[in-house]
Structure formats: C-alpha cells, structure tokens
Scaffold this active site. Structure first.
Site, PDB file in Angstrom:
ATOM      1  N   GLY A  18      -1.849   5.694  12.016  1.00 37.53           N
ATOM      2  CA  GLY A  18      -1.623   4.294  11.638  1.00 37.53           C
ATOM      3  C   GLY A  18      -2.027   3.294  12.711  1.00 37.53           C
ATOM      4  O   GLY A  18      -1.720   2.109  12.608  1.00 37.53           O
ATOM      5  N   LYS A  70      -9.164 -12.833  19.749  1.00 39.30           N
ATOM      6  CA  LYS A  70      -8.118 -13.100  20.748  1.00 39.30           C
ATOM      7  C   LYS A  70      -8.720 -13.741  21.992  1.00 39.30           C
ATOM      8  O   LYS A  70      -8.157 -14.674  22.560  1.00 39.30           O
ATOM      9  CB  LYS A  70      -7.392 -11.792  21.097  1.00 39.30           C
TER      10      LYS A  70
END
Ligand SMILES: NC(=O)c1ccc[n+]([C@@H]2O[C@H](COP(=O)([O-])OP(=O)(O)OC[C@H]3O[C@@H](n4cnc5c(N)ncnc54)[C@H](OP(=O)(O)O)[C@@H]3O)[C@@H](O)[C@H]2O)c1
Length: 438
Positions: free
Chosen positions: A189, A207
């Site tokens: 995940g 970012k």
C-alpha cells in the site's frame, strides 16, 4: 471560554477519517491548548453509506462539498478530497470567498492554483493553511514561514516521496531489482496501482514547487521543474554508488544560482555519511540551507493517515488560537501580489559533480576515447575506473565509471553525446547528478 471553532471536513478517506478521529480522541488536549473547543459540525464525501469506522456525531452531512463550503455553519473548511480541479478546487475557492478559513493537504491543488487561492484568502482576511501538503507530518511549512524569519534561503532539498525512498532503500539493502521493489511497495500500500505519478517525480515536483515559493518569495512554477524519475536506476548504479561512498536518493532540489532559480527532481547521489543519506524507507526529509542558520534537516513520516492528520490538526489548532490581527502572516510568506515571477535557471547551466556509467565494447582504445571526450569538454575527472564484468555485463562488454569534479550539465551532455557517436557504447549511458549534502 471563547466560542467553539466549527470545522467542516470535505473528504473522509485515509486522511479525512484520521483527522476526524484525532479531533475526537484528542478533544480535551486540544481544548486546553487552544482555549476553546474544536467541533466537527459538517462533513462531505462521495458515498454517504460508507462505513468510515468513526462516529461523526451530530455533524451535518453534505452531498456537495461546494455547498458545504458556502452554507454550512463552519468557521474552517478542511479540504481532504484531493486533485487539482473539480470539487477540491471549487470548494476551496467557495470557502475562501465565503470568508471561511481553509486547511488543505492538497499539494496538487496548491502547486497549480496556490497563488490565486492565496490572493483570495488574503483579500478576505482568512487563513489558508497547508502544512500536510508537503512532506506529510513534517512541520516544514511552519518552519519556513514562521520560524525562519530574516533568513535568506540559498537551497532547499529533500526526499519528498516515500514510495521512491522505500524502493531505493530496499534495492540497496537487499540487492533487489526496481521492479521487484515496486511490486512490494504496491502490495504494502505504499505505491498506487498506477505508480507513474510517484516514481516519475511528479509528486515530488508538486511539493518542491511549494517549497520553492516559500524559500525564494516567487510565484509557484510547477511546470518549470526539470524532472527525472527513478525507474531507470539499476543495481549496477546502486552498487557503484556504494563503492564510491554515495547513496542514491530521489531528491527535489531548489537552489538560487547566478542565472536564476533551479528547480529539479532527479535521482541524486549524496555522500553516504551525510544526514540525508540516513533517511530510509518511506520516511521523508527536507534540508533547508540559509545564510543565518546554516543547514537544517527535518525528517519524519511523510504520509499515512495519522501523520498527515497530525499536520492537518495542527493547522486547525492554529486557526483556533489565532485572533484577528494576530495571524501567522501571508500564505506563502510574502503577500501573494508581492511574490516575484519565477526566474528559471536553465538545466544546461546546472553546475555540480556527475556520475557517469558507460557499458562499452571491450576493445582497445575505448578508455582513451572516453577520456578525450571528457577533456575536450573541459571536464575534470575525480576518477575513471574500468570495472571487471559484473553480473549484468556480458562477455565482450566492460563497464566504465566516471566521477567528475564540478562541471556543467551542458558539458556532460556534450561529452556523453560525443561518446555515444563514437560508437563505443553497447547500452544507453547512465548519468546521475551528485549533490553536496552535509
Ligand atoms: N494519504 C496520505 O498519506 C496523504 C499524505 C499527504 C497528503 N495527502 C493529501 O490528502 C488529500 C486526501 O488524500 P486521501 O489519501 O485521504 O484520499 P482518499 O483516501 O482517496 O479520500 C478522498 C476522499 O474524498 C472524497 N471525495 C471524492 N470526491 C469528492 C467530492 N466530489 N465531494 C466530496 N468528497 C469527495 C472521497 O469520498 P468517498 O470516501 O465517499 O469515496 C474520500 O472520502 C489529497 O489531496 C492527498 O494528496 C494524502
């Protein structure tokens, strides 16, 4: 006690549900710290029937996040939907225009529309907080915007994507291939089913564009970022880096240079002994270099429900504590209208050291031809080593590894193009930039 701060949360997925849980579980502490209660009075998501594992109490449900932003009884609109357009953008804009404070974790939205949204927030006198949008739980926005007043930033760089750092860490520690590590990251995940956005550097670029604006007082310019991902990093690179005293990290780097501001995302060799090289797995890190402070490194969890919720709740608490006239200042450190246009430094003028790995035909004269191409382009070499066959170097091939002293991107590209034209290479050349790091 002051009136309770009323919060509306749009998006109840990984981050939204965690935020709701933290606000509930930590209600007493938050009230003590903020001097008032923080209550969730409205929520919105796509599916009203989905079990989110949390009792949302008396919060009013809205099918439409934009409506919630406009008409719900809220002081703060928390956007945790995601995406740079659609409901996320429209609801944030609507909330700001309605005079509500906004908290968001959405880097995609801010990297594209951050300045326009900041202009609305500043006009309306409300806060737009986004700590979770960069490096998850690491308080880098607060540090740059508030704690470093008076400092001039010269360079900011970091490991801003946990998926890439996880893959590179395992490749090095276990000698596994990129593909094997990516598959594991997906199974655990850490990586999306379509991992392109992470591994090709887009997420890091989003970012970085926000950090660049804060660092240099410029308008956000996410489209002007030079970007290379990690999908072509091989075990040969990882091993060679290790032999030379380096470790490979995907870094986002923004740096002031004589010709403008460099914004680049690419696999980078950093000295194994440097602090940033010790940042392993899904952990993120941001290094900020300034004239007064020197180099500061913040590291910690860059994603995940709880870590991200920590930053979102911190932003909500700041709003609970703020009083008109005592806020933390403009969204990107300077008033949005005063942010200067971003002056891009061309990648070709980037100066630094380079690692070059060449797979060449095993024949006489190749080594000398490579050295000549380097000399013709004024590239001074720290080392040039011909390697014995590694497992990936078949018979009749040799690996040549070069490390340059500081040179320019343009010179390296010319030299490598020349070597390629000479016809000595059997495979595509590999070039990895070396970054100075303390
Ligand atoms: N996950 C992280 O570790 C992390 C870290 C840092 C920043 N972020 C940022 O946080 C944001 C949320 O990420 P996430 O991982 O929590 O995403 P997520 O698990 O996919 O959750 C998204 C939520 O938004 C809801 N939603 C989708 N469309 C909507 C709409 N039109 N109106 C109202 N709600 C809508 C979904 O509703 P349903 O549940 O009903 O489908 C879901 O609850 C993103 O901007 C992401 O970049 C995430």
């Amino acid at each position: 006690m002051a009136e309770a701060l009323r919060v509306g949360i749009a998006g109840l997925g990984t981050v939204g549900a965690s935020v709701a849980r933290v606000l509930r579980d930590k209600a007493a502490e938050l009230t003590r710290q903020c001097g008032r209660d923080i209550v969730i009075t409205a929520v919105s998501a796509r599916d009203p029937k989905r079990d989110r594992g949390i009792d949302l109490g008396a919060a009013k449900w809205f099918d439409d996040a934009i409506k919630m932003a406009q008409i719900a009884d809220i002081d703060v609109f928390v956007e945790l939907i995601g995406g740079d357009e659609g409901a996320a953008r429209a609801s944030v804009k609507a909330a700001l225009e309605a005079g509500r404070h906004v908290v968001t974790a959405n880097k995609a939205l801010l990297s594209k529309h951050g300045v326009a949204l900041a202009e609305i927030a500043e006009k309306k006198g409300v806060l737009l907080n986004y700590e979770a949008a960069v490096a998850g739980g690491i308080p880098v926005i607060k540090t740059m915007r508030e704690a470093m007043a008076g400092n001039s930033v010269t360079r900011v760089f970091g490991i801003l994507n946990g998926t890439c750092n996880y893959i590179l860490t395992r490749m090095e520690a276990e000698g596994l291939s990129f593909d094997a590590c990516l598959k594991d990251a997906q199974r655990l995940g850490y990586a999306e089913a379509d991992p392109t956005f992470d591994i090709e550097g887009h997420d890091t670029a989003h970012k970085l564009s926000i950090l660049t604006s804060l660092a240099f007082g410029t308008r956000i310019a996410a489209n002007d970022i030079y970007m290379e991902g990690i999908s072509n990093i091989s075990q040969a690179d990882i091993r060679a880096a290790g032999d030379l005293g380096y470790r490979i990290k995907l870094l986002g780097v923004a740096q002031r240079t004589e010709s403008g501001i460099e914004q680049r995302v690419h696999p980078t060799m950093v000295p194994t002994a440097s602090v940033i090289a010790q940042v392993h797995g899904v952990t993120n890190a941001v290094a900020i270099e300034t004239d007064i402070l020197g180099e500061l490194l913040l590291s910690g969890p860059g994603a995940g429900g709880n870590a991200t919720a920590s930053a979102v709740v911190g932003d909500i608490a700041d709003i609970a504590k703020s009083r008109p006239g005592f806020q933390h200042g403009p969204v990107f450190g300077l008033p949005a209208k005063e942010l200067k246009p971003y002056k891009k430094a061309q990648m070709r003028s980037h100066a630094g050291g380079y690692f070059i790995r060449l797979t060449v035909h095993d024949r006489i004269g190749v080594f000398a031809a490579i050295a000549k191409r380097m000399a013709d382009n004024d590239i001074s070499l720290e080392s040039i080593v011909q390697h014995a066959d590694g497992p990936e170097t078949a018979a009749q091939k040799k690996t040549v590894i070069l490390v340059t002293h500081e040179t320019t991107e343009a010179a390296v590209r010319r030299a490598v193009d020349g070597i390629t034209k000479d016809g000595h290479l059997t495979d595509k050349p590999q070039v990895i930039r070396i970054e100075r790091a303390g």
